[in-house]
Design a protein around this motif. Structure first.
Motif, PDB file in Angstrom:
ATOM      1  N   VAL A  35     -17.106 -17.077  40.718  1.00 50.64           N
ATOM      2  CA  VAL A  35     -17.510 -18.275  41.452  1.00 50.64           C
ATOM      3  C   VAL A  35     -17.423 -18.013  42.956  1.00 50.64           C
ATOM      4  O   VAL A  35     -16.451 -17.454  43.456  1.00 50.64           O
ATOM      5  CB  VAL A  35     -16.628 -19.486  41.062  1.00 50.64           C
ATOM      6  N   MET A  36     -18.485 -18.427  43.662  1.00 53.65           N
ATOM      7  CA  MET A  36     -18.574 -18.240  45.121  1.00 53.65           C
ATOM      8  C   MET A  36     -18.587 -19.605  45.808  1.00 53.65           C
ATOM      9  O   MET A  36     -19.015 -20.595  45.215  1.00 53.65           O
ATOM     10  CB  MET A  36     -19.869 -17.515  45.486  1.00 53.65           C
ATOM     11  N   ASP A  37     -18.160 -19.627  47.064  1.00 53.44           N
ATOM     12  CA  ASP A  37     -18.282 -20.854  47.838  1.00 53.44           C
ATOM     13  C   ASP A  37     -19.707 -20.952  48.378  1.00 53.44           C
ATOM     14  O   ASP A  37     -20.567 -20.118  48.070  1.00 53.44           O
ATOM     15  CB  ASP A  37     -17.229 -20.925  48.948  1.00 53.44           C
ATOM     16  N   SER A  38     -19.984 -21.967  49.198  1.00 47.38           N
ATOM     17  CA  SER A  38     -21.346 -22.194  49.687  1.00 47.38           C
ATOM     18  C   SER A  38     -21.851 -21.079  50.596  1.00 47.38           C
ATOM     19  O   SER A  38     -23.048 -20.962  50.824  1.00 47.38           O
ATOM     20  CB  SER A  38     -21.420 -23.540  50.416  1.00 47.38           C
ATOM     21  N   MET A  39     -20.957 -20.250  51.099  1.00 51.07           N
ATOM     22  CA  MET A  39     -21.363 -19.146  51.970  1.00 51.07           C
ATOM     23  C   MET A  39     -21.400 -17.807  51.223  1.00 51.07           C
ATOM     24  O   MET A  39     -21.589 -16.763  51.827  1.00 51.07           O
ATOM     25  CB  MET A  39     -20.419 -19.064  53.177  1.00 51.07           C
ATOM     26  N   GLY A  40     -21.199 -17.838  49.918  1.00 47.87           N
ATOM     27  CA  GLY A  40     -21.261 -16.622  49.116  1.00 47.87           C
ATOM     28  C   GLY A  40     -19.981 -15.815  49.067  1.00 47.87           C
ATOM     29  O   GLY A  40     -19.966 -14.682  48.608  1.00 47.87           O
ATOM     30  N   VAL A  41     -18.883 -16.414  49.500  1.00 43.68           N
ATOM     31  CA  VAL A  41     -17.587 -15.728  49.478  1.00 43.68           C
ATOM     32  C   VAL A  41     -16.889 -16.072  48.162  1.00 43.68           C
ATOM     33  O   VAL A  41     -16.805 -17.248  47.795  1.00 43.68           O
ATOM     34  CB  VAL A  41     -16.711 -16.172  50.674  1.00 43.68           C
ATOM     35  N   PRO A  42     -16.384 -15.069  47.436  1.00 40.66           N
ATOM     36  CA  PRO A  42     -15.692 -15.353  46.172  1.00 40.66           C
ATOM     37  C   PRO A  42     -14.481 -16.261  46.400  1.00 40.66           C
ATOM     38  O   PRO A  42     -13.746 -16.102  47.368  1.00 40.66           O
ATOM     39  CB  PRO A  42     -15.242 -13.983  45.683  1.00 40.66           C
ATOM     40  N   LEU A  43     -14.300 -17.230  45.496  1.00 35.47           N
ATOM     41  CA  LEU A  43     -13.155 -18.132  45.616  1.00 35.47           C
ATOM     42  C   LEU A  43     -11.847 -17.414  45.321  1.00 35.47           C
ATOM     43  O   LEU A  43     -10.806 -17.761  45.865  1.00 35.47           O
ATOM     44  CB  LEU A  43     -13.309 -19.314  44.657  1.00 35.47           C
ATOM     45  N   ILE A  44     -11.903 -16.405  44.446  1.00 33.55           N
ATOM     46  CA  ILE A  44     -10.701 -15.674  44.070  1.00 33.55           C
ATOM     47  C   ILE A  44     -10.924 -14.192  44.314  1.00 33.55           C
ATOM     48  O   ILE A  44     -11.916 -13.621  43.881  1.00 33.55           O
ATOM     49  CB  ILE A  44     -10.348 -15.899  42.575  1.00 33.55           C
ATOM     50  N   ASP A  45      -9.975 -13.579  45.021  1.00 30.99           N
ATOM     51  CA  ASP A  45      -9.986 -12.122  45.185  1.00 30.99           C
ATOM     52  C   ASP A  45      -9.409 -11.553  43.894  1.00 30.99           C
ATOM     53  O   ASP A  45      -8.211 -11.645  43.637  1.00 30.99           O
ATOM     54  CB  ASP A  45      -9.132 -11.735  46.390  1.00 30.99           C
ATOM     55  N   ARG A  46     -10.273 -10.976  43.072  1.00 36.91           N
ATOM     56  CA  ARG A  46      -9.877 -10.571  41.720  1.00 36.91           C
ATOM     57  C   ARG A  46      -8.714  -9.576  41.726  1.00 36.91           C
ATOM     58  O   ARG A  46      -7.751  -9.722  40.971  1.00 36.91           O
ATOM     59  CB  ARG A  46     -11.065  -9.982  40.971  1.00 36.91           C
ATOM     60  N   ALA A  47      -8.782  -8.545  42.574  1.00 40.47           N
ATOM     61  CA  ALA A  47      -7.718  -7.534  42.593  1.00 40.47           C
ATOM     62  C   ALA A  47      -6.378  -8.164  42.969  1.00 40.47           C
ATOM     63  O   ALA A  47      -5.343  -7.885  42.341  1.00 40.47           O
ATOM     64  CB  ALA A  47      -8.078  -6.412  43.561  1.00 40.47           C
ATOM     65  N   CYS A  48      -6.401  -9.026  43.963  1.00 41.97           N
ATOM     66  CA  CYS A  48      -5.166  -9.686  44.413  1.00 41.97           C
ATOM     67  C   CYS A  48      -4.620 -10.603  43.317  1.00 41.97           C
ATOM     68  O   CYS A  48      -3.422 -10.585  43.026  1.00 41.97           O
ATOM     69  CB  CYS A  48      -5.452 -10.468  45.689  1.00 41.97           C
ATOM     70  N   MET A  49      -5.514 -11.385  42.696  1.00 41.42           N
ATOM     71  CA  MET A  49      -5.065 -12.319  41.664  1.00 41.42           C
ATOM     72  C   MET A  49      -4.563 -11.575  40.425  1.00 41.42           C
ATOM     73  O   MET A  49      -3.584 -11.995  39.806  1.00 41.42           O
ATOM     74  CB  MET A  49      -6.187 -13.278  41.276  1.00 41.42           C
ATOM     75  N   GLU A  50      -5.189 -10.483  40.053  1.00 39.98           N
ATOM     76  CA  GLU A  50      -4.719  -9.694  38.903  1.00 39.98           C
ATOM     77  C   GLU A  50      -3.312  -9.162  39.166  1.00 39.98           C
ATOM     78  O   GLU A  50      -2.468  -9.154  38.272  1.00 39.98           O
ATOM     79  CB  GLU A  50      -5.675  -8.530  38.606  1.00 39.98           C
ATOM     80  N   GLU A  51      -3.065  -8.731  40.388  1.00 42.78           N
ATOM     81  CA  GLU A  51      -1.727  -8.235  40.739  1.00 42.78           C
ATOM     82  C   GLU A  51      -0.694  -9.368  40.658  1.00 42.78           C
ATOM     83  O   GLU A  51       0.388  -9.197  40.104  1.00 42.78           O
ATOM     84  CB  GLU A  51      -1.729  -7.622  42.138  1.00 42.78           C
ATOM     85  N   ILE A  52      -1.042 -10.529  41.197  1.00 46.84           N
ATOM     86  CA  ILE A  52      -0.139 -11.689  41.155  1.00 46.84           C
ATOM     87  C   ILE A  52       0.127 -12.082  39.702  1.00 46.84           C
ATOM     88  O   ILE A  52       1.270 -12.288  39.305  1.00 46.84           O
ATOM     89  CB  ILE A  52      -0.725 -12.871  41.951  1.00 46.84           C
ATOM     90  N   TRP A  53      -0.945 -12.198  38.903  1.00 42.29           N
ATOM     91  CA  TRP A  53      -0.806 -12.610  37.506  1.00 42.29           C
ATOM     92  C   TRP A  53       0.049 -11.619  36.716  1.00 42.29           C
ATOM     93  O   TRP A  53       0.869 -12.020  35.896  1.00 42.29           O
ATOM     94  CB  TRP A  53      -2.189 -12.761  36.871  1.00 42.29           C
ATOM     95  N   SER A  54      -0.119 -10.324  36.987  1.00 38.21           N
ATOM     96  CA  SER A  54       0.644  -9.320  36.234  1.00 38.21           C
ATOM     97  C   SER A  54       2.148  -9.436  36.458  1.00 38.21           C
ATOM     98  O   SER A  54       2.932  -9.106  35.577  1.00 38.21           O
ATOM     99  CB  SER A  54       0.162  -7.911  36.588  1.00 38.21           C
ATOM    100  N   THR A  55       2.548  -9.916  37.621  1.00 34.45           N
ATOM    101  CA  THR A  55       3.984 -10.064  37.885  1.00 34.45           C
ATOM    102  C   THR A  55       4.506 -11.467  37.600  1.00 34.45           C
ATOM    103  O   THR A  55       5.681 -11.635  37.293  1.00 34.45           O
ATOM    104  CB  THR A  55       4.330  -9.713  39.345  1.00 34.45           C
ATOM    105  N   GLN A  56       3.644 -12.474  37.678  1.00 33.55           N
ATOM    106  CA  GLN A  56       4.122 -13.851  37.576  1.00 33.55           C
ATOM    107  C   GLN A  56       3.978 -14.483  36.191  1.00 33.55           C
ATOM    108  O   GLN A  56       4.650 -15.472  35.910  1.00 33.55           O
ATOM    109  CB  GLN A  56       3.401 -14.735  38.606  1.00 33.55           C
TER     110      GLN A  56
END
Length: 145
Positions: free
Chosen positions: A70-91
């Protein structure tokens, strides 16, 4: 945010049935008539509880999967996948720390949903072990990290 809340909490089915019955009675509808309950009515008259670690983990994973591209109106992803995967793996291991205990006794004097339709119900104080974000705080997390 509604989808995130749905992944963590579930409404008490008994409270929903009582509220639906009270609303049908108040509006003069038969028991077979469908009555739409608003989120505000549910929040005012029904209890919520966490769904358990395994189900919460599965549903949160579904939320993340739905938002990867999912992207915002300017085409920027709402979630940085690599960052979120790292957070999810620890949390994700802390999901057990925010779960409600199996049995929570309500204090005497709390009225059933049918008697308070149209009035704000007094919220019961949460005892030790309530879910994070609820009055009284959550249990102490015993996981490392």
């Amino acid at each position: 945010m509604a989808r995130l809340s749905f992944a963590i909490f579930e409404w008490d089915g008994g409270d929903i049935a009582l509220l639906r019955e009270a609303k049908q009675s108040q509006e003069g509808l038969g028991y077979a008539a469908y009555v739409k309950l608003s989120t505000k009515e549910l929040a005012r008259h029904c209890r919520r509880r966490t769904q358990g670690s395994a189900e919460t983990k599965r549903l949160l994973r579904e939320v993340l999967d739905a938002f990867w591209e999912v992207m915002d109106s300017m085409g920027v992803p709402l979630i940085d996948r690599a960052c979120m995967e790292e957070i999810w793996s620890t949390q994700h291991r802390h999901l057990g720390c925010i779960q409600d205990p199996a049995v929570v006794e309500l204090p005497v004097g709390i009225h059933p949903p049918t008697s308070v339709l149209g009035r704000r119900r007094r919220r019961p104080p949460h005892r030790d072990g309530g879910a994070a974000g609820q009055r009284g705080g959550g249990r102490k997390c015993t996981e490392d990290g």
